[in-house]
Design an enzyme around this catalytic site. Structure first.
Site, mmCIF file in Angstrom:
data_model
loop_
_atom_site.group_PDB
_atom_site.id
_atom_site.type_symbol
_atom_site.label_atom_id
_atom_site.label_comp_id
_atom_site.label_asym_id
_atom_site.label_seq_id
_atom_site.Cartn_x
_atom_site.Cartn_y
_atom_site.Cartn_z
ATOM 1 N N GLN A 175 -5.737 -30.127 15.857
ATOM 2 C CA GLN A 175 -5.776 -31.269 14.935
ATOM 3 C C GLN A 175 -5.497 -32.604 15.621
ATOM 4 O O GLN A 175 -5.864 -33.646 15.093
ATOM 5 C CB GLN A 175 -4.776 -31.050 13.792
ATOM 6 C CG GLN A 175 -5.177 -29.894 12.889
ATOM 7 C CD GLN A 175 -4.231 -29.697 11.728
ATOM 8 O OE1 GLN A 175 -3.240 -28.991 11.860
ATOM 9 N NE2 GLN A 175 -4.510 -30.314 10.609
ATOM 10 N N HIS B 41 -1.695 -21.824 16.038
ATOM 11 C CA HIS B 41 -2.010 -22.612 14.832
ATOM 12 C C HIS B 41 -3.544 -22.679 14.759
ATOM 13 O O HIS B 41 -4.137 -23.751 14.825
ATOM 14 C CB HIS B 41 -1.351 -23.984 14.912
ATOM 15 C CG HIS B 41 -1.274 -24.713 13.596
ATOM 16 N ND1 HIS B 41 -0.118 -25.296 13.129
ATOM 17 C CD2 HIS B 41 -2.209 -24.977 12.652
ATOM 18 C CE1 HIS B 41 -0.352 -25.890 11.960
ATOM 19 N NE2 HIS B 41 -1.630 -25.706 11.657
ATOM 20 N N GLU C 57 1.154 -19.959 9.338
ATOM 21 C CA GLU C 57 0.371 -19.696 8.135
ATOM 22 C C GLU C 57 -0.690 -18.598 8.325
ATOM 23 O O GLU C 57 -1.899 -18.865 8.240
ATOM 24 C CB GLU C 57 -0.273 -20.997 7.639
ATOM 25 C CG GLU C 57 0.745 -22.076 7.319
ATOM 26 C CD GLU C 57 0.128 -23.361 6.741
ATOM 27 O OE1 GLU C 57 -1.098 -23.429 6.620
ATOM 28 O OE2 GLU C 57 0.898 -24.273 6.411
ATOM 29 N N GLU D 260 6.896 -27.451 7.401
ATOM 30 C CA GLU D 260 5.841 -28.408 7.020
ATOM 31 C C GLU D 260 6.058 -28.822 5.577
ATOM 32 O O GLU D 260 6.250 -27.972 4.699
ATOM 33 C CB GLU D 260 4.446 -27.786 7.099
ATOM 34 C CG GLU D 260 3.861 -27.678 8.468
ATOM 35 C CD GLU D 260 2.426 -27.140 8.457
ATOM 36 O OE1 GLU D 260 1.699 -27.365 7.462
ATOM 37 O OE2 GLU D 260 2.058 -26.488 9.437
ATOM 38 N N TRP E 139 -8.916 -30.088 9.262
ATOM 39 C CA TRP E 139 -9.757 -28.888 9.128
ATOM 40 C C TRP E 139 -11.071 -29.176 8.397
ATOM 41 O O TRP E 139 -11.754 -30.127 8.763
ATOM 42 C CB TRP E 139 -8.930 -27.765 8.478
ATOM 43 C CG TRP E 139 -7.620 -27.543 9.195
ATOM 44 C CD1 TRP E 139 -6.374 -27.758 8.709
ATOM 45 C CD2 TRP E 139 -7.426 -27.101 10.569
ATOM 46 N NE1 TRP E 139 -5.425 -27.468 9.661
ATOM 47 C CE2 TRP E 139 -6.028 -27.069 10.805
ATOM 48 C CE3 TRP E 139 -8.269 -26.732 11.613
ATOM 49 C CZ2 TRP E 139 -5.484 -26.678 12.027
ATOM 50 C CZ3 TRP E 139 -7.723 -26.339 12.828
ATOM 51 C CH2 TRP E 139 -6.349 -26.314 13.024
HETATM 52 O O1 IFM Z 1 -3.044 -29.681 8.129
HETATM 53 C C1 IFM Z 1 -2.526 -28.499 7.594
HETATM 54 C C2 IFM Z 1 -1.801 -27.693 8.642
HETATM 55 O O2 IFM Z 1 -2.617 -27.419 9.732
HETATM 56 C C3 IFM Z 1 -1.326 -26.393 8.073
HETATM 57 N N1 IFM Z 1 -0.589 -26.593 6.860
HETATM 58 C C4 IFM Z 1 -1.148 -27.453 5.856
HETATM 59 C C5 IFM Z 1 -1.573 -28.768 6.459
HETATM 60 C C6 IFM Z 1 -2.181 -29.689 5.377
HETATM 61 O O3 IFM Z 1 -3.316 -29.102 4.841
#
Ligand code: IFM
Length: 451
Positions: free
Chosen positions: A17, A117, A162, A357, A411
């Site tokens: 990202q 990730h 995740e 997060e 994403w």
């Molecule tokens: O940007 C994402 C991250 O990569 C994973 N958790 C949620 C975020 C927001 O959508």
């Protein structure tokens, strides 16, 4: 509000990202390079090829994070940088993380390293990806390489971020890389992601190194009080939350969820071999809690009617549009759900919790060199209050990481959703600290109590 001594105040990012530099120093392609290059997969045809150019600008970015007063940085390592073909170590790729960690330590910022990730080396996807059991072993090898290189300086480790998204969005609904649409395959992928977590944790956790994984929780709120509503909430909660939490806590896969998913071809049950659930239950030191929003669920009158919820086991229910206030993404803002989630997790185990997060996308504008993102300031204030409430009620919460340090590649949504504490102009790479970044930094500084 005062937070416990030693509380970690940080911001998070993920390699694909923010890093860009996808061909630098021998990095191999990841599934996200391939997916983003395909027509119609990412909004506006965006890719992570440049992103925030964090690969070259990491020192500036860490300087900004430290300048705000945050004391921890959660970042992820790109497997295809460290192992371009998923198997063979690349010294120049690994060296980037060496520099990054040294930069953090030189500024008294604690590195919190996530190993996965979502940027699987494309070569491993070509060999079967997460639905293939061997990928979990490849992950354990990769984890050992990163641990050997950085373990003298990095104490905080997260294996997988995740797994729900990596499995169900990547292999189920197909809205994320690698874009496979098959529910049975997604369940098998989920098992192998958890197995990967367990194999690495079992091999590498030890004195001086804290291991964790980060789960994204979406508490299910039934939109009514009938037994059918309760059943819809049970199903959603089962596949989204308990399917991942229970095996990590040593309880194996929840029986009700296994029964729900049985009709999906049965490959999941066959993928779970003797001893796997013991591996997945390898003791961890803390649990990463990623929280954004609850899901409001309602039963469908006709249980066989198509559901708007493209996940296995979720026939018979719909997820309702979220009530306001919403973020730019259309996500509900519900800080009190974070308090109840942290309390519920505390009732499930004694593990320390870290909010790994939490954050919101809003439409931001740079005006006279500043970004007055009042909505995000308010979002953080309310969610920090929610964390504080949970601590007051007995939850052992040890840290809070804002998503994200920088506006970045969101994403499938490309660059349309800005989550950063720092605004990034993707044309010029100019960084502008937002008011929300200053706010979070002020709270962090006011609470910087040593251990
Ligand atoms: O940007 C994402 C991250 O990569 C994973 N958790 C949620 C975020 C927001 O959508």
């Amino acid at each position: 509000m005062t937070f416990p001594a030693g509380f970690r105040w940080g911001a998070a990012t993920a390699s694909y990202q923010v890093e860009g530099a996808v061909a630098a120093d021998g990095r191999g392609p990841s599934i996200w390079d391939t997916f983003a290059a395909a027509d119609g997969k990412v909004l506006g045809g965006a890719t992570g090829a440049v992103a925030c150019d964090h690969y070259h600008r990491y020192a500036e970015d860490i300087g900004l994070l430290a300048g705000l007063g945050l004391n921890a940085y959660r970042f992820s390592v790109a497997w295809p940088r460290v192992m371009p073909d998923g198997r063979t170590t690349s010294a120049p790729g690994l060296a980037f993380y060496d520099r990054l960690v040294d930069e953090l330590l030189s500024r008294d910022v604690t590195p919190v390293l996530t190993l996965y990730h979502w940027d699987l080396p494309q070569a491993l996807e070509d060999a079967g990806g997460w639905p293939e059991r061997d990928t979990a072993s490849r992950f354990a090898d990769y984890a050992a390489v990163v641990h050997a290189a950085l373990g003298d300086r990095v104490r905080q480790w997260t294996t997988v971020n995740e797994p729900f998204c990596a499995a169900f969005l990547g292999y189920g609904s197909g809205v994320h890389a690698p874009g496979v649409q098959d529910h049975d395959t997604a369940l098998v992928a989920a098992h192998h992601l958890l197995l990967a977590h367990g194999l690495a944790t079992r091999a590498l956790a030890g004195p001086g190194h804290e291991f964790s994984l980060a789960l994204n929780f979406a508490p299910a709120i039934p939109d009514g009080s009938s037994p059918a509503h309760a059943e819809a909430a049970r199903k959603f909660d089962g596949i989204h939350n308990r399917f991942f939490l229970d095996p990590v806590l040593g309880r194996g896969y929840p029986e009700d969820v296994v029964a729900d998913v049985e009709h999906h071809g049965g490959r999941f049950a066959a993928a779970v071999r003797d001893g796997d659930t013991d591996v997945i239950a390898a003791p961890i030191d803390w649990l990463g809690v990623n929280y954004y929003a609850p899901a409001r669920v309602t039963p469908l009158e006709d249980p066989l009617a198509p559901s708007n919820c493209p996940l296995p086991a979720l026939r018979g229910l719909d997820v309702l549009p979220a009530p306001p206030p919403l973020t730019a993404f259309g996500w509900e803002q519900s800080p009190s759900t974070l308090t109840s989630l942290l309390k519920w997790l505390s009732s499930q185990s004694n593990l320390p919790l870290v909010v790994a997060e939490n954050g919101a996308s809003f439409v931001d504008q740079v005006v006279d060199g500043r970004v007055y993102d009042a909505a995000r300031v308010n979002y953080f204030m309310e969610h920090l209050r929610a964390v504080h409430d949970a601590i007051r009620l007995g939850a052992d919460v040890r840290g809070y990481f804002a998503w994200s340090l920088l506006d970045n590649f969101e994403w499938a949504m490309g660059y349309t959703q800005r989550f950063g504490l720092i605004h990034v102009d993707f044309e010029t790479q100019q960084r502008t600290v937002k008011e929300s970044g200053r706010f979070l930094g002020r709270v962090a500084k006011a609470n910087a109590l040593p251990d």
